[in-house]
Design a protein around this motif. Structure first.
Motif, mmCIF file in Angstrom:
data_model
loop_
_atom_site.group_PDB
_atom_site.id
_atom_site.type_symbol
_atom_site.label_atom_id
_atom_site.label_comp_id
_atom_site.label_asym_id
_atom_site.label_seq_id
_atom_site.Cartn_x
_atom_site.Cartn_y
_atom_site.Cartn_z
ATOM 1 N N ALA A 194 19.009 23.590 19.008
ATOM 2 C CA ALA A 194 19.994 24.048 18.025
ATOM 3 C C ALA A 194 21.421 23.842 18.521
ATOM 4 O O ALA A 194 22.279 23.313 17.803
ATOM 5 N N GLU A 195 21.678 24.248 19.777
ATOM 6 C CA GLU A 195 23.053 24.132 20.279
ATOM 7 C C GLU A 195 23.439 22.678 20.536
ATOM 8 O O GLU A 195 24.608 22.293 20.385
ATOM 9 N N LYS A 196 22.467 21.840 20.891
ATOM 10 C CA LYS A 196 22.753 20.422 21.096
ATOM 11 C C LYS A 196 23.095 19.750 19.771
ATOM 12 O O LYS A 196 24.021 18.920 19.705
ATOM 13 N N ALA A 197 22.387 20.103 18.717
ATOM 14 C CA ALA A 197 22.673 19.528 17.402
ATOM 15 C C ALA A 197 24.090 19.882 16.967
ATOM 16 O O ALA A 197 24.812 19.045 16.411
ATOM 17 N N ALA A 198 24.510 21.129 17.234
ATOM 18 C CA ALA A 198 25.865 21.544 16.870
ATOM 19 C C ALA A 198 26.909 20.757 17.654
ATOM 20 O O ALA A 198 27.939 20.334 17.106
ATOM 21 N N LEU A 199 26.653 20.548 18.937
ATOM 22 C CA LEU A 199 27.589 19.774 19.751
ATOM 23 C C LEU A 199 27.649 18.320 19.281
ATOM 24 O O LEU A 199 28.733 17.723 19.200
ATOM 25 N N LEU A 200 26.504 17.750 18.936
ATOM 26 C CA LEU A 200 26.485 16.381 18.420
ATOM 27 C C LEU A 200 27.305 16.267 17.137
ATOM 28 O O LEU A 200 28.047 15.294 16.940
ATOM 29 N N ALA A 201 27.170 17.262 16.266
ATOM 30 C CA ALA A 201 27.920 17.241 15.005
ATOM 31 C C ALA A 201 29.418 17.290 15.264
ATOM 32 O O ALA A 201 30.201 16.567 14.630
ATOM 33 N N LYS A 202 29.833 18.141 16.207
ATOM 34 C CA LYS A 202 31.260 18.240 16.525
ATOM 35 C C LYS A 202 31.758 16.937 17.152
ATOM 36 O O LYS A 202 32.844 16.447 16.816
#
Length: 507
Positions: free
Chosen positions: A198-206
């Motif tokens: 979950a946190e990796k997906a958010a970082l990728l989006a940013k």
């Protein structure tokens, strides 16, 4: 061996933050200009014209594009052979000092928006520190830096979700984007991260938001892989929703869609989507040990020949000093107004304090009877300014206070950014009030309509204090009328139907 000195890093970060506060990336301006040329919705075209005009004014005057000068995000790729010299604290400490200096530059003071305690006291740190810093160690001997300033309006619309492996990404995006409203100030771009956790997906989006906008080039040459095919499909289908600039309905909601992926667990398909607003602000540079980095200013020739000015033939001038409930009730959805006279300001913290004072039977610091309130937290003025950039903040955050303000204070109208939710619309309808929308992303342009400004209440709240503004021809659009009709509902439905690629679902 590359030696990075503390003072050079501090100066580079401070300079970058000043730079991105008043210069849009060239790729954003180019794509927004093309969106302006093809836009058919009068309301959306007018909004884009204001954003483009504001952008050029900021580039010329070196003042912030938006009053929300953001929370600082810094992405560091640190070469394994880099050596550090002269550091009195951590890398985070050095970056925070750069933020401190960048935001307190007396020639272009930026708004401090960061609160030290997110849960309880929520006290402003006064210098916009700390930054949110991401570090990655990579091969090489350089320090690669991306600096961004992310506004709260768009950041608050971020979405993270755990899809099932068989779920369709396009379906999720098309279901989710309409729930984001217009508080993220479209037209902008969407960063999507898929995979990892979950946190990796958010970082990728940013991180995806930091990539160059190149959708027009991609459309011209055609997709070369499945990811590019997905980007084009999402770009076309999101725009087919008809949300449009500022959510008023139109052809362009997003200028680009960027996607980054990462391997993930067989049972998972985490996805994150983060929008970037009309105040897209980021810069990339590399430090090689030769000293601080300063970026060259862009040529003003990059901006199109778009110069927004009030349309006195189509807009109605309103005298706020003599405004009556009957006149407010006569306004119609989509009508453009030019406000003149004195208005009050107030946003989250002020509304909460008003609520507490009313509950205790305490007198308010100002009389709201037959007044209009503007949801804004302005930038401090510099030089001969009356007030710094003063664009609207997202109105939905004040929805829960709307009935209280209309029924207990005598307030008769509100000005803010984007749509209102059902609770606020019902309160507006019951009070026969109105909600007016100012264009997000035109903060410096709006500030030029403000000829006087003084704090009249809650001075301790800083930028969230209650001001009294004296305005001349401040442009707004009637977004919710006294009958409860919302232009943010009718506009997108109309344009979704006109575009005709996605069926309109009533209700």
């Amino acid at each position: 061996m590359t030696i990075i000195r503390q003072d050079d890093l501090i100066e580079s970060v401070a300079a970058a933050l000043q730079y991105i506060s008043y210069y849009h990336p060239a790729d954003y301006i180019a794509h927004l200009a093309r969106a302006y040329e093809r836009e058919e919705s009068p309301a959306a075209k007018d909004a884009i014209a204001q954003i483009l005009t504001n952008s050029r004014m900021c580039a010329e005057g070196r003042r912030p594009i938006c009053q929300d000068t953001g929370i600082v995000n810094v992405f560091l790729k640190i070469g394994m052979d880099v050596k550090w010299q002269g550091f009195t604290g951590s890398i985070q400490d050095a970056i925070d000092e750069g933020v401190r200096r960048g935001y307190n530059n007396p020639d272009n003071k930026l708004r401090a928006s960061v609160l030290s305690d997110p849960i309880f006291e929520r006290k402003n740190t006064k210098d916009n520190t700390p930054a949110v810093v991401f570090m990655e160690v990579v091969p090489g001997d350089k320090l690669d830096i991306t600096v961004a300033a992310k506004g709260g309006g768009s950041e608050n619309k971020s979405k993270v979700y755990m899809l099932n492996p068989s779920d369709n990404i396009v379906d999720w995006v098309l279901k989710t984007v309409p729930t984001m409203g217009a508080g993220w100030c479209p037209p902008g771009m969407l960063g999507i991260g898929v995979g990892g956790t979950a946190e990796k997906a958010a970082l990728l989006a940013k991180e995806a938001l930091m990539d160059d906008i190149d959708m027009y080039e991609l459309l011209e040459r055609g997709p070369q892989n499945k990811l590019e095919e997905l980007r084009i499909e999402l770009y076309e289908k999101v725009n087919a929703l008809g949300i449009g600039a500022q959510g008023l309905g139109g052809l362009t909601t997003v200028l680009d869609v960027k996607i980054k992926t990462y391997p993930t667990h067989a049972a998972s398909k985490p996805i994150a989507m983060i929008p970037n607003c009309a105040a897209t602000r980021h810069a990339h540079f590399v430090m090689d040990g030769s000293g601080p980095v300063y970026m060259d200013p862009p040529s003003l020739d990059l901006w199109p020949n778009v110069n927004w000015a009030p349309d006195y033939n189509k807009s109605k001038r309103v005298d706020l000093n003599t405004l009556t409930p009957a006149e407010v009730a006569s306004w119609t959805p989509g009508q453009t107004l030019l406000l003149n006279g004195k208005m009050l300001t107030g946003r989250d913290a002020a509304h909460k304090r008003i609520q507490d004072m009313l509950a205790k039977g305490e007198a308010l610091p100002v009389d709201f009877t037959n007044r209009v309130i503007y949801y804004v937290g302005p930038v401090d003025p510099v030089r001969d300014e009356v007030v710094g950039p003063a664009g609207p903040t997202t109105a939905t955050r004040m929805d829960k206070f709307t009935r209280m303000m209309l029924e207990k204070t005598g307030l008769i109208a509100m000005v803010g950014k984007a749509e209102r939710g059902p609770v606020a619309i019902e309160a507006i309808k019951d009070a026969k009030s109105a909600y007016l929308m100012a264009v997000g992303g035109s903060a410096y342009l709006v500030s030029k309509a403000i000829k006087g400004a003084k704090v009249v209440g809650f001075a301790d709240l800083g930028m969230e204090a209650i001001y009294e503004f004296d305005v001349v021809d401040m442009p707004v659009t009637v977004a919710v009328d006294a009958g409860g009709t919302s232009a943010h509902i009718t506009g997108p439905k109309t344009w979704q139907a006109k575009i005709g690629k996605i069926p309109v679902v009533e209700g």
